[in-house]
Motif scaffolding. Structure first.
Motif, PDB file in Angstrom:
ATOM      1  N   TRP A 142       0.845  -1.190   0.000  1.00  0.00           N
ATOM      2  CA  TRP A 142       0.000   0.000   0.000  1.00  0.00           C
ATOM      3  C   TRP A 142       0.886   1.249   0.000  1.00  0.00           C
ATOM      4  CZ3 TRP A 142      -4.950  -0.086   3.479  1.00  0.00           C
ATOM      5  CH2 TRP A 142      -5.620  -1.315   3.324  1.00  0.00           C
ATOM      6  N   VAL A 143       0.516   2.226  -0.842  1.00  0.00           N
ATOM      7  CA  VAL A 143       1.212   3.513  -0.853  1.00  0.00           C
ATOM      8  C   VAL A 143       0.143   4.596  -1.003  1.00  0.00           C
ATOM      9  CG1 VAL A 143       3.066   4.893  -1.841  1.00  0.00           C
ATOM     10  CG2 VAL A 143       3.156   2.400  -2.029  1.00  0.00           C
ATOM     11  N   GLU A 144       0.002   5.427   0.028  1.00  0.00           N
ATOM     12  CA  GLU A 144      -1.088   6.392   0.088  1.00  0.00           C
ATOM     13  C   GLU A 144      -0.560   7.783   0.451  1.00  0.00           C
ATOM     14  OE1 GLU A 144      -4.514   3.385   1.900  1.00  0.00           O
ATOM     15  OE2 GLU A 144      -3.736   5.007   3.150  1.00  0.00           O
ATOM     16  N   MET A 145      -1.445   8.776   0.280  1.00  0.00           N
ATOM     17  CA  MET A 145      -1.127  10.129   0.740  1.00  0.00           C
ATOM     18  C   MET A 145      -2.414  10.890   0.989  1.00  0.00           C
ATOM     19  SD  MET A 145       1.458  12.941  -0.871  1.00  0.00           S
ATOM     20  CE  MET A 145       1.839  14.425   0.062  1.00  0.00           C
ATOM     21  N   ASP A 146      -2.413  11.701   2.009  1.00  0.00           N
ATOM     22  CA  ASP A 146      -3.552  12.549   2.323  1.00  0.00           C
ATOM     23  C   ASP A 146      -3.657  13.637   1.263  1.00  0.00           C
ATOM     24  OD1 ASP A 146      -5.442  14.266   3.342  1.00  0.00           O
ATOM     25  OD2 ASP A 146      -4.524  14.466   5.322  1.00  0.00           O
ATOM     26  N   GLY A 167       0.959  10.457 -10.746  1.00  0.00           N
ATOM     27  CA  GLY A 167      -0.250   9.757 -11.147  1.00  0.00           C
ATOM     28  C   GLY A 167       0.067   8.534 -11.982  1.00  0.00           C
ATOM     29  N   PRO A 168      -0.994   7.771 -12.256  1.00  0.00           N
ATOM     30  CA  PRO A 168      -2.379   8.024 -11.878  1.00  0.00           C
ATOM     31  C   PRO A 168      -2.632   7.742 -10.392  1.00  0.00           C
ATOM     32  CG  PRO A 168      -2.222   5.910 -12.967  1.00  0.00           C
ATOM     33  CD  PRO A 168      -0.856   6.527 -13.047  1.00  0.00           C
ATOM     34  N   CYS A 169      -3.277   8.692  -9.722  1.00  0.00           N
ATOM     35  CA  CYS A 169      -3.690   8.529  -8.329  1.00  0.00           C
ATOM     36  C   CYS A 169      -5.211   8.473  -8.267  1.00  0.00           C
ATOM     37  CB  CYS A 169      -3.192   9.690  -7.471  1.00  0.00           C
ATOM     38  SG  CYS A 169      -1.400   9.859  -7.422  1.00  0.00           S
ATOM     39  N   ILE A 170      -5.716   7.833  -7.244  1.00  0.00           N
ATOM     40  CA  ILE A 170      -7.161   7.759  -7.055  1.00  0.00           C
ATOM     41  C   ILE A 170      -7.497   8.434  -5.729  1.00  0.00           C
ATOM     42  CG2 ILE A 170      -9.151   6.234  -6.769  1.00  0.00           C
ATOM     43  CD1 ILE A 170      -7.978   6.289  -9.619  1.00  0.00           C
ATOM     44  N   LEU A 171      -8.015   9.659  -5.840  1.00  0.00           N
ATOM     45  CA  LEU A 171      -8.506  10.396  -4.681  1.00  0.00           C
ATOM     46  C   LEU A 171     -10.012  10.562  -4.852  1.00  0.00           C
ATOM     47  CD1 LEU A 171      -8.033  12.005  -2.060  1.00  0.00           C
ATOM     48  CD2 LEU A 171      -7.785  14.047  -3.497  1.00  0.00           C
ATOM     49  N   LEU A 172     -10.779   9.921  -4.009  1.00  0.00           N
ATOM     50  CA  LEU A 172     -12.228  10.045  -4.050  1.00  0.00           C
ATOM     51  C   LEU A 172     -12.675  11.040  -2.987  1.00  0.00           C
ATOM     52  CD1 LEU A 172     -13.410   6.346  -4.568  1.00  0.00           C
ATOM     53  CD2 LEU A 172     -12.783   8.081  -6.274  1.00  0.00           C
ATOM     54  N   ALA A 173     -13.596  11.922  -3.364  1.00  0.00           N
ATOM     55  CA  ALA A 173     -14.091  12.951  -2.461  1.00  0.00           C
ATOM     56  C   ALA A 173     -15.609  12.922  -2.433  1.00  0.00           C
ATOM     57  CB  ALA A 173     -13.600  14.325  -2.904  1.00  0.00           C
ATOM     58  N   ASP A 174     -16.182  13.483  -1.366  1.00  0.00           N
ATOM     59  CA  ASP A 174     -17.636  13.513  -1.240  1.00  0.00           C
ATOM     60  C   ASP A 174     -18.203  14.724  -1.980  1.00  0.00           C
ATOM     61  OD1 ASP A 174     -17.220  15.741   0.376  1.00  0.00           O
ATOM     62  OD2 ASP A 174     -17.530  14.650   2.248  1.00  0.00           O
ATOM     63  N   GLU A 175     -19.500  14.962  -1.820  1.00  0.00           N
ATOM     64  CA  GLU A 175     -20.130  16.047  -2.571  1.00  0.00           C
ATOM     65  C   GLU A 175     -19.666  17.420  -2.111  1.00  0.00           C
ATOM     66  OE1 GLU A 175     -24.278  16.018   0.037  1.00  0.00           O
ATOM     67  OE2 GLU A 175     -24.205  15.149  -1.972  1.00  0.00           O
ATOM     68  N   ARG A 197     -11.075   9.173   1.917  1.00  0.00           N
ATOM     69  CA  ARG A 197      -9.956   8.358   2.394  1.00  0.00           C
ATOM     70  C   ARG A 197      -8.677   8.902   1.764  1.00  0.00           C
ATOM     71  NH1 ARG A 197      -7.075   4.974   0.394  1.00  0.00           N
ATOM     72  NH2 ARG A 197      -7.329   3.336   1.979  1.00  0.00           N
ATOM     73  N   PRO A 198      -7.505   8.484   2.208  1.00  0.00           N
ATOM     74  CA  PRO A 198      -6.276   8.931   1.538  1.00  0.00           C
ATOM     75  C   PRO A 198      -6.234   8.497   0.076  1.00  0.00           C
ATOM     76  CG  PRO A 198      -5.787   7.983   3.683  1.00  0.00           C
ATOM     77  CD  PRO A 198      -7.230   7.694   3.417  1.00  0.00           C
ATOM     78  N   ALA A 199      -5.535   9.274  -0.724  1.00  0.00           N
ATOM     79  CA  ALA A 199      -5.366   8.937  -2.135  1.00  0.00           C
ATOM     80  C   ALA A 199      -4.532   7.676  -2.276  1.00  0.00           C
ATOM     81  CB  ALA A 199      -4.691  10.089  -2.877  1.00  0.00           C
ATOM     82  N   ILE A 200      -4.946   6.792  -3.185  1.00  0.00           N
ATOM     83  CA  ILE A 200      -4.160   5.604  -3.530  1.00  0.00           C
ATOM     84  C   ILE A 200      -3.256   5.977  -4.701  1.00  0.00           C
ATOM     85  CG2 ILE A 200      -4.244   3.211  -4.300  1.00  0.00           C
ATOM     86  CD1 ILE A 200      -6.992   2.977  -3.021  1.00  0.00           C
ATOM     87  N   LEU A 201      -1.952   5.765  -4.530  1.00  0.00           N
ATOM     88  CA  LEU A 201      -1.006   6.213  -5.536  1.00  0.00           C
ATOM     89  C   LEU A 201      -0.927   5.262  -6.726  1.00  0.00           C
ATOM     90  CD1 LEU A 201      -0.472   8.319  -3.424  1.00  0.00           C
ATOM     91  CD2 LEU A 201       1.982   7.999  -3.752  1.00  0.00           C
ATOM     92  N   TYR A 202      -0.087   5.617  -7.639  1.00  0.00           N
ATOM     93  CA  TYR A 202       0.065   4.963  -8.940  1.00  0.00           C
ATOM     94  C   TYR A 202       0.572   3.522  -8.799  1.00  0.00           C
ATOM     95  CZ  TYR A 202       4.633   7.048  -7.921  1.00  0.00           C
ATOM     96  OH  TYR A 202       5.796   7.429  -7.295  1.00  0.00           O
TER      97      TYR A 202
END
Length: 507
Positions: A53-57, A90-98, A104-109
């Motif tokens: 796992w490699v993540e970042m806020d 990237g590609p990073c996956i940062l999901l955000a609410d409305e 959650r923290p972004a999942i890195l490439y």
């Protein structure tokens, strides 16, 4: 750290570029002729909560942008900022609410390898050939789609709140302008949710795997996303109404920064990881590399990346307690072949061309008389052997590589450049400025906001040096490359067992 240099007292047209990287964020303020007026940087760490796992806020990305922008503007009070450029890893996956709060923290490439089960299942459901036809590439740890599926399956509470998808550049554009956009190049790495030939989201697969997420509007990297809002202006010091470009992933922006984004170019980026981007007009498909849209209309890329390069040399520096000049001097003394050492650089798994998240580092031939200089030399040669493996795979897939441009922080050490040229047999062109993606972002912003004829990158950043391979090392490195390939194939079964043990220990 910040550095300002002389500037005129009267206002001058400038563009500001910021890049969010794996180990730091960097900003630059550039005048209309490409002269760097000020630079700033912020170091940060990624999080590795479990093996693979490699993540970042993602909130750190905006906080660091605000801090960098403030320091750059303060360093050059005579600057009139006419455009803002953004880019990021990237590609990073940062999901955000409305409300645009990260769920959650972004999942890195591709260095984050958690989504193996999702890759396997999605490939079974959709078919490998159909995935490659639609998206250009097979699913690997680099693909964004399986990471979205991982969140949906493993973290239902976060998934229930998720409404938008961001990467670092699009996150900054959103915060600065309020616009929800993503560039085509980044989108093409959210495989398999992007149709590379149609240059649009694949609606059926988006609905299937990312249903509740609003698909961002697609634009090209140099397009204008929008203008700085009043709220963003109050936080950053950038005047309200200043245009902000869409931006893209750092490796592609770095290619722009050195003029290595034309058909026939290969950009070789020396950073925490090593990245290669070959540009052409045709969509080349090969299972071991990444096929993507280009940063600009009418181009396609065949890309690859090593999971470690600068990360490996930094590990050795920290392990030995020596500084880089010491290690480089000792590696120079060690000489070609590292006195009989051979290293596999797969200390964080490997991306292309072996696409093996369970690969691990191997050091073969160690004896008591070996020194830290030998180890450092072997690490430099290991990354060079990885580059050669990627280049040969690209050419076998049909890539027409006419020129190679080296860029990134690693170009500051000429020994590393020479080792890569010696191992690959390739000439590398080195530009005057190797500051990186932030400079490319500033250039794209300058082009997008130009009054009259836009700038040319060759004027902003001319080539100043060529690194040529030493012919006397050719036979040695040809043999070492054969051994490198053999060592991986011969040791991978055992290494995979060890990787499984590491995951169990981490859990």
């Amino acid at each position: 750290m910040i550095r300002g240099i002389g500037f005129k007292e009267d206002a001058m047209r400038c563009t500001l570029g910021v890049d969010i990287g794996t180990s730091s964020s960097k900003g630059v303020l550039v005048d209309a002729d490409g002269a760097i007026l000020a630079t700033a940087s912020r170091a940060h760490d990624v999080s590795r909560p479990h093996s693979g796992w490699v993540e970042m806020d993602g909130r750190v990305w905006w906080e660091e942008f605000v801090s960098l922008a403030g320091e750059l503007i303060a360093a050059v009070p005579g600057a009139e900022i006419v455009g803002v450029g953004v880019s990021g890893m990237g590609p990073c996956i940062l999901l955000a609410d409305e409300e645009d709060e990260p769920v959650r923290p972004a999942i890195l490439y591709g260095v984050d390898t958690r989504a193996g089960e999702q890759i396997e299942r999605m490939t079974d459901e959709l078919g490998a050939e159909e995935i490659a036809r639609v998206g250009g590439s097979l699913l690997t740890s680099q693909a964004g789609g399986p990471k979205i599926a991982w969140i949906a399956e493993r973290e239902p509470e976060a998934w229930a709140r998720a409404r938008r998808l961001f990467m670092p550049a699009s996150w900054l554009a959103r915060r600065l302008t309020g616009e929800y956009v993503l560039d085509h190049q980044s989108a093409s790495q959210v495989s398999p949710l992007y149709d590379i030939e149609a240059e649009r989201w694949h609606d059926e697969w988006w609905e299937r795997y990312a249903g509740p997420i609003e698909a961002p509007e697609l634009r090209w990297a140099g397009d204008i996303a929008g203008a700085v809002t009043a709220d963003a202006a109050s936080l950053t010091g950038i005047p309200e109404g200043v245009p902000v470009i869409v931006g893209t992933i750092d490796a592609w922006t770095e290619a722009v920064s050195v003029g290595a984004h034309e058909v026939g170019d290969l950009m070789l980026m020396y950073g925490t990881t090593m990245f290669l981007v070959a540009t052409g007009e045709q969509t080349l498909r090969t299972p071991s590399m990444w096929t993507t849209a280009g940063a600009f209309p009418g181009t396609r890329n065949l890309a690859g990346g090593l999971s470690t390069s600068g990360a490996l040399t930094a590990w050795l520096k920290d392990l030995t307690g020596a500084d880089y000049p010491e290690l480089l001097a000792e590696a120079e003394v060690s000489g070609p072949g590292a006195r009989g050492l051979l290293m596999l650089p797969y200390f964080a798994g490997e991306r292309t061309p072996i696409q093996d998240p369970d690969a691990r580092g191997v050091i073969a031939g160690l004896a008591l008389e070996h020194t830290r200089g030998d180890l450092y030399r072997a690490a430099l040669e290991a990354t060079a052997l990885g580059v050669r493996h990627n280049v040969e795979t690209m050419r076998a897939a049909g890539a027409d590589i006419r020129r190679i441009v080296a860029v990134g922080g690693g170009t500051q050490g000429r020994l590393w450049l020479q080792v890569v040229s010696d191992v690959t047999g390739l000439v590398q062109e080195v530009p005057e400025k190797t500051i990186g993606a932030s400079f490319g972002a500033a250039f794209l912003a300058a082009v997008a906001t130009a009054e009259g004829e836009p700038a040319e990158i060759r004027d902003w950043n001319p080539i100043v040096e060529s690194i040529r391979p030493a012919p006397e090392t050719r036979a040695l490195y040809d043999e070492l490359f054969d051994r490198y390939r053999w060592l991986y194939e011969s040791s991978k079964d055992l290494v995979h067992e060890l990787a499984a043990d590491q995951r169990e220990a981490s859990a």
